[in-house]
Design a protein around this motif. Sequence first.
Motif, PDB file in Angstrom:
ATOM      1  N   ILE A 389       1.461  57.202  16.022  1.00 29.41           N
ATOM      2  CA  ILE A 389       0.185  56.786  15.429  1.00 29.41           C
ATOM      3  C   ILE A 389      -0.597  58.032  15.024  1.00 29.41           C
ATOM      4  N   ASP A 390      -1.004  58.062  13.775  1.00 35.46           N
ATOM      5  CA  ASP A 390      -1.773  59.197  13.273  1.00 35.46           C
ATOM      6  C   ASP A 390      -3.255  58.855  13.322  1.00 35.46           C
ATOM      7  N   GLN A 391      -3.970  59.502  14.231  1.00 38.00           N
ATOM      8  CA  GLN A 391      -5.433  59.358  14.205  1.00 38.00           C
ATOM      9  C   GLN A 391      -6.092  60.728  14.070  1.00 38.00           C
ATOM     10  N   PHE A 392      -5.266  61.752  13.831  1.00 39.27           N
ATOM     11  CA  PHE A 392      -5.777  63.114  13.651  1.00 39.27           C
ATOM     12  C   PHE A 392      -5.332  63.581  12.265  1.00 39.27           C
ATOM     13  N   LEU A 393      -5.944  63.005  11.242  1.00 42.57           N
ATOM     14  CA  LEU A 393      -5.501  63.172   9.861  1.00 42.57           C
ATOM     15  C   LEU A 393      -5.438  64.648   9.464  1.00 42.57           C
ATOM     16  N   TRP A 394      -4.313  65.005   8.817  1.00 48.03           N
ATOM     17  CA  TRP A 394      -4.071  66.343   8.255  1.00 48.03           C
ATOM     18  C   TRP A 394      -4.022  67.439   9.314  1.00 48.03           C
ATOM     19  N   SER A 395      -3.861  67.049  10.571  1.00 49.14           N
ATOM     20  CA  SER A 395      -3.699  68.022  11.652  1.00 49.14           C
ATOM     21  C   SER A 395      -2.280  67.889  12.199  1.00 49.14           C
ATOM     22  N   PRO A 396      -1.846  68.817  13.060  1.00 44.54           N
ATOM     23  CA  PRO A 396      -0.505  68.688  13.645  1.00 44.54           C
ATOM     24  C   PRO A 396      -0.430  67.716  14.814  1.00 44.54           C
ATOM     25  N   HIS A 397      -1.555  67.122  15.216  1.00 42.77           N
ATOM     26  CA  HIS A 397      -1.572  66.261  16.392  1.00 42.77           C
ATOM     27  C   HIS A 397      -1.152  64.840  16.041  1.00 42.77           C
ATOM     28  N   VAL A 398      -0.425  64.208  16.959  1.00 42.93           N
ATOM     29  CA  VAL A 398       0.036  62.838  16.739  1.00 42.93           C
ATOM     30  C   VAL A 398       0.018  62.087  18.066  1.00 42.93           C
ATOM     31  N   GLU A 399      -0.386  60.840  18.005  1.00 42.34           N
ATOM     32  CA  GLU A 399      -0.398  59.959  19.171  1.00 42.34           C
ATOM     33  C   GLU A 399       0.907  59.161  19.194  1.00 42.34           C
ATOM     34  N   ALA A 400       1.284  58.652  20.355  1.00 38.99           N
ATOM     35  CA  ALA A 400       2.453  57.776  20.442  1.00 38.99           C
ATOM     36  C   ALA A 400       2.271  56.792  21.582  1.00 38.99           C
ATOM     37  N   VAL A 401       2.802  55.583  21.375  1.00 39.72           N
ATOM     38  CA  VAL A 401       2.792  54.557  22.423  1.00 39.72           C
ATOM     39  C   VAL A 401       4.239  54.182  22.710  1.00 39.72           C
ATOM     40  N   ALA A 402       4.664  54.381  23.950  1.00 33.15           N
ATOM     41  CA  ALA A 402       6.024  54.044  24.378  1.00 33.15           C
ATOM     42  C   ALA A 402       5.976  52.841  25.311  1.00 33.15           C
ATOM     43  N   LEU A 403       6.860  51.879  25.081  1.00 35.82           N
ATOM     44  CA  LEU A 403       6.936  50.668  25.896  1.00 35.82           C
ATOM     45  C   LEU A 403       8.233  50.675  26.688  1.00 35.82           C
ATOM     46  N   LEU A 404       8.123  50.416  27.999  1.00 40.98           N
ATOM     47  CA  LEU A 404       9.277  50.484  28.890  1.00 40.98           C
ATOM     48  C   LEU A 404       9.368  49.231  29.740  1.00 40.98           C
ATOM     49  N   GLU A 405      10.591  48.912  30.159  1.00 45.16           N
ATOM     50  CA  GLU A 405      10.834  47.777  31.045  1.00 45.16           C
ATOM     51  C   GLU A 405      11.841  48.161  32.113  1.00 45.16           C
ATOM     52  N   LYS A 406      11.724  47.451  33.254  1.00 39.74           N
ATOM     53  CA  LYS A 406      12.696  47.607  34.347  1.00 39.74           C
ATOM     54  C   LYS A 406      12.864  46.228  34.986  1.00 39.74           C
ATOM     55  N   PRO A 407      14.101  45.809  35.242  1.00 38.62           N
ATOM     56  CA  PRO A 407      14.293  44.545  35.956  1.00 38.62           C
ATOM     57  C   PRO A 407      13.624  44.608  37.319  1.00 38.62           C
ATOM     58  N   ARG A 408      12.837  43.586  37.657  1.00 40.71           N
ATOM     59  CA  ARG A 408      12.118  43.610  38.922  1.00 40.71           C
ATOM     60  C   ARG A 408      13.025  43.148  40.052  1.00 40.71           C
ATOM     61  N   LYS A 409      12.949  43.850  41.159  1.00 44.93           N
ATOM     62  CA  LYS A 409      13.765  43.495  42.326  1.00 44.93           C
ATOM     63  C   LYS A 409      13.276  42.208  42.943  1.00 44.93           C
ATOM     64  N   ARG A 410      14.200  41.460  43.448  1.00 41.71           N
ATOM     65  CA  ARG A 410      13.820  40.249  44.201  1.00 41.71           C
ATOM     66  C   ARG A 410      13.264  40.639  45.562  1.00 41.71           C
ATOM     67  N   ARG A 411      12.210  39.958  45.962  1.00 40.29           N
ATOM     68  CA  ARG A 411      11.594  40.304  47.258  1.00 40.29           C
ATOM     69  C   ARG A 411      11.937  39.255  48.293  1.00 40.29           C
TER      70      ARG A 411
END
Length: 411
Positions: A389-411
């Motif tokens: 995601i670019d919210q720092f126009l014309w600069s070298p900075h860039v944002e990013a959103v990473a989505l992760l998952e893990k199977p949940r253990k049975r309790r």
Amino acid sequence: MSARFTIGKLGAQGDGVAETETGEVFIPFTLPGETVTAARERDRAALRALIEASPLRIEPACRHFGECGGCALQHLEAQAYQQWKREKVVHTLRGIDCEIGDLVACAPHTRRRVVLAARRTETGMLLGFNRHLSPEIISISECPISLPGIVGALDGLRALAELICATPKSFRMAVTVTGSGLDVAVHESGKLGENQRRVASNFVIAQGFARLSIDDEIIIEPKKPVVMFGSVAVAVPPGAFLQATEAAERTMADIVGGHLKRAKKIADLFAGCGSFALRLAARSEVHAVEGDAAALSALDRGSRFATGLKRVTGERRDLFRRPLTFKELNAFDGVVFDPPRAGAEDQSKQIARSDVPFVAAVSCNPVTLARDLRILIDGGYAVKSVTPIDQFLWSPHVEAVALLEKPRKRR
């Protein structure tokens, strides 16, 4: 003395890079394929003349470009610029198995918070940005990245800087557009006398500014500076951290919210004033953890006066010194974390040991994001997607959103 260089690529900071017999030379405001003359000093050089221009070179949007150090790439055609910015994320995350989406572009005239530099000189008050890699201040009269509310107030802000200046040194003026007017947070301008304080206060009222603070002390606050996080109004503290553009914040919140929509209890780590927490609370219980007391207090007040939210709790905690443990995290089925540029190494290690099924990592630094994602992957998480995601126009900075998952253990 000037020498001739051929630019081979763009560097990580947006400088053109020329290969020479003695190593790489970084030349600002140049593009791949160009031939230039530049004055070299060690591994850097100042552009002197453009001999052969790239077909991707365009006319900069701002008259100050090339002097002002705020922007690095106004001279690069938009599609090529966006491709370069996305490639920064792709390159940094190489070796991590994940889908990297298209760059979410940033429009001009949308930045709602800027940090200006000011200094009194014999010829008047300078107000603007520092020259590239220099303490010299370039006084500005326009700024195509900023909201019109900031640009239109430059003369008033310069006059305010003159009124409050009590130092021969340069000082900072953070200016934020809020729903109530401009929030002006000044640092290191010197100690105000009583008369200065009175005159500056009257000027702030006359200009219609929402607030003036100096070194975190509120000098005058005619109106509470209010920012909307979704449907929730939050009165933010002086100099509060906000995402640079409202559009980027909304995009990030939508991505995070979509990923965590099945989570009933969410931990928002490095929560700030609540840009994620207060939106997520529309359908989930949220526990917001933040080290800054003023930001957490603003989040708490916002949640208490809002309607239609699930339960929101807050905890003041330095997550660098004392991250939430994996046992604490196991009480949640969703986590979002948005740390400063240093990332969240220790907190990521605890998340990696947890069995939280849904995690969203938000970062303004792809290097530390790559490190934190590797920790989570080694702990059993799979990266489902990364959105630059670019919210720092014309600069070298860039944002990013990473989505992760893990199977949940049975309790």
